[in-house]
Scaffold this motif. Structure first.
Motif, short mmCIF file in Angstrom:
data_model
loop_
_atom_site.label_atom_id
_atom_site.label_comp_id
_atom_site.label_asym_id
_atom_site.label_seq_id
_atom_site.Cartn_x
_atom_site.Cartn_y
_atom_site.Cartn_z
N VAL A 152 0.86 -1.17 0.00
CA VAL A 152 0.00 0.00 0.00
C VAL A 152 0.91 1.23 0.00
O VAL A 152 1.17 1.83 1.02
CB VAL A 152 -0.95 0.01 1.22
N GLY A 153 1.42 1.56 -1.15
CA GLY A 153 2.38 2.66 -1.27
C GLY A 153 3.79 2.11 -1.20
O GLY A 153 4.03 1.01 -0.73
N GLY A 154 4.73 2.86 -1.67
CA GLY A 154 6.12 2.40 -1.66
C GLY A 154 6.42 1.52 -2.85
O GLY A 154 5.60 1.32 -3.74
N ASP A 155 7.62 0.95 -2.86
CA ASP A 155 8.02 0.13 -4.01
C ASP A 155 8.22 -1.34 -3.65
O ASP A 155 8.87 -2.07 -4.37
CB ASP A 155 9.30 0.69 -4.63
N VAL A 156 7.65 -1.78 -2.53
CA VAL A 156 7.74 -3.18 -2.11
C VAL A 156 6.34 -3.76 -2.07
O VAL A 156 5.44 -3.16 -1.49
CB VAL A 156 8.39 -3.28 -0.71
N THR A 157 6.15 -4.90 -2.75
CA THR A 157 4.84 -5.56 -2.73
C THR A 157 5.06 -7.06 -2.55
O THR A 157 5.73 -7.70 -3.36
CB THR A 157 4.05 -5.31 -4.02
N TYR A 158 4.51 -7.60 -1.46
CA TYR A 158 4.60 -9.04 -1.22
C TYR A 158 3.52 -9.48 -0.24
O TYR A 158 2.90 -8.66 0.44
CB TYR A 158 5.98 -9.44 -0.69
N LEU A 159 3.31 -10.80 -0.19
CA LEU A 159 2.44 -11.42 0.80
C LEU A 159 3.26 -12.49 1.50
O LEU A 159 3.76 -13.42 0.86
CB LEU A 159 1.20 -12.06 0.14
N LYS A 160 3.42 -12.36 2.80
CA LYS A 160 4.24 -13.28 3.60
C LYS A 160 3.31 -14.06 4.54
O LYS A 160 2.59 -13.46 5.33
CB LYS A 160 5.25 -12.45 4.40
N THR A 161 3.33 -15.39 4.44
CA THR A 161 2.44 -16.24 5.21
C THR A 161 3.27 -17.22 6.04
O THR A 161 4.22 -17.81 5.53
CB THR A 161 1.50 -17.03 4.27
N ALA A 162 2.88 -17.42 7.30
CA ALA A 162 3.57 -18.36 8.18
C ALA A 162 2.55 -19.11 9.04
O ALA A 162 1.57 -18.53 9.50
CB ALA A 162 4.58 -17.63 9.07
N VAL A 163 2.79 -20.41 9.23
CA VAL A 163 1.94 -21.27 10.07
C VAL A 163 2.83 -21.97 11.09
O VAL A 163 3.91 -22.45 10.75
CB VAL A 163 1.21 -22.32 9.21
N ASP A 164 2.38 -22.00 12.33
CA ASP A 164 3.10 -22.69 13.41
C ASP A 164 2.06 -23.49 14.21
O ASP A 164 1.19 -22.91 14.83
CB ASP A 164 3.79 -21.66 14.30
N ALA A 165 2.16 -24.81 14.14
CA ALA A 165 1.17 -25.67 14.83
C ALA A 165 1.88 -26.60 15.80
O ALA A 165 2.92 -27.16 15.48
CB ALA A 165 0.39 -26.49 13.80
N LYS A 166 1.29 -26.75 17.00
CA LYS A 166 1.82 -27.65 18.03
C LYS A 166 0.68 -28.51 18.56
O LYS A 166 -0.43 -28.02 18.75
CB LYS A 166 2.44 -26.87 19.18
N TYR A 167 0.99 -29.79 18.80
CA TYR A 167 0.01 -30.71 19.37
C TYR A 167 0.65 -31.38 20.58
O TYR A 167 1.69 -32.03 20.46
CB TYR A 167 -0.42 -31.75 18.35
N TYR A 168 0.04 -31.20 21.74
CA TYR A 168 0.53 -31.79 22.99
C TYR A 168 -0.40 -32.93 23.39
O TYR A 168 -1.62 -32.82 23.26
CB TYR A 168 0.52 -30.77 24.12
N THR A 169 0.18 -34.03 23.91
CA THR A 169 -0.64 -35.12 24.44
C THR A 169 0.10 -35.80 25.59
O THR A 169 1.32 -36.02 25.51
CB THR A 169 -0.99 -36.15 23.34
N PRO A 170 -0.61 -36.11 26.69
CA PRO A 170 0.05 -36.83 27.78
C PRO A 170 0.32 -38.28 27.36
O PRO A 170 -0.55 -38.94 26.81
CB PRO A 170 -0.96 -36.76 28.92
N LEU A 171 1.53 -38.75 27.62
CA LEU A 171 1.89 -40.13 27.27
C LEU A 171 1.82 -41.03 28.49
O LEU A 171 1.14 -42.05 28.47
CB LEU A 171 3.29 -40.16 26.65
#
Length: 120
Positions: free
Chosen positions: A10-29
């Motif tokens: 939105v203005g300027g000379d840089v245009t990009y879309l940066k996407t990140a996903v971080d998933a964690k699953y905990y379970t008692p053993l």
């Protein structure tokens, strides 16, 4: 689960879309032992005709999962290395990492306890 998106353009000379996903699953053993499965991924997409800058690349450092394979994020600057280059990370436009871990408390025993148990 953590999902993040950054949009620049939105203005300027840089245009990009940066996407990140971080998933964690905990379970008692078993008693006091927790299993953790961790997955993380990201992609940097160019939008329009403007080139992506190295400044906008992913720079993960120690935040990337311990079990991730070497990727473009590990590349280092060796230009004029003999003349004092720092070996800075060049980053990357894509990454992924996954790990499986066990987490448990550390218990320390102080002397002989009549109950035969440690203090946690």
């Amino acid at each position: 689960m953590d999902f993040k998106q950054d949009f620049a353009g939105v203005g300027g000379d840089v245009t990009y879309l940066k996407t990140a996903v971080d998933a964690k699953y905990y379970t008692p053993l078993v008693s006091d032992i927790i299993g953790l499965i961790h997955f993380q991924s990201g992609i940097l997409n160019q939008i329009g005709s403007n080139e992506l800058r190295m400044l906008d690349h992913f720079q993960m450092g120690p935040n990337l999962s311990a079990a991730s394979l070497p990727t473009a994020l590990d590349q280092r600057d060796i230009t004029y290395y003999g003349f004092g280059a720092t070996g800075d990370s060049l980053g990357g436009t894509k990454y992924w990492g996954a790990s499986a871990e066990l987490q448990m408390p550390f218990c320390f025993c102080q002397g002989s306890r009549p109950e035969g148990r440690c203090l946690c």
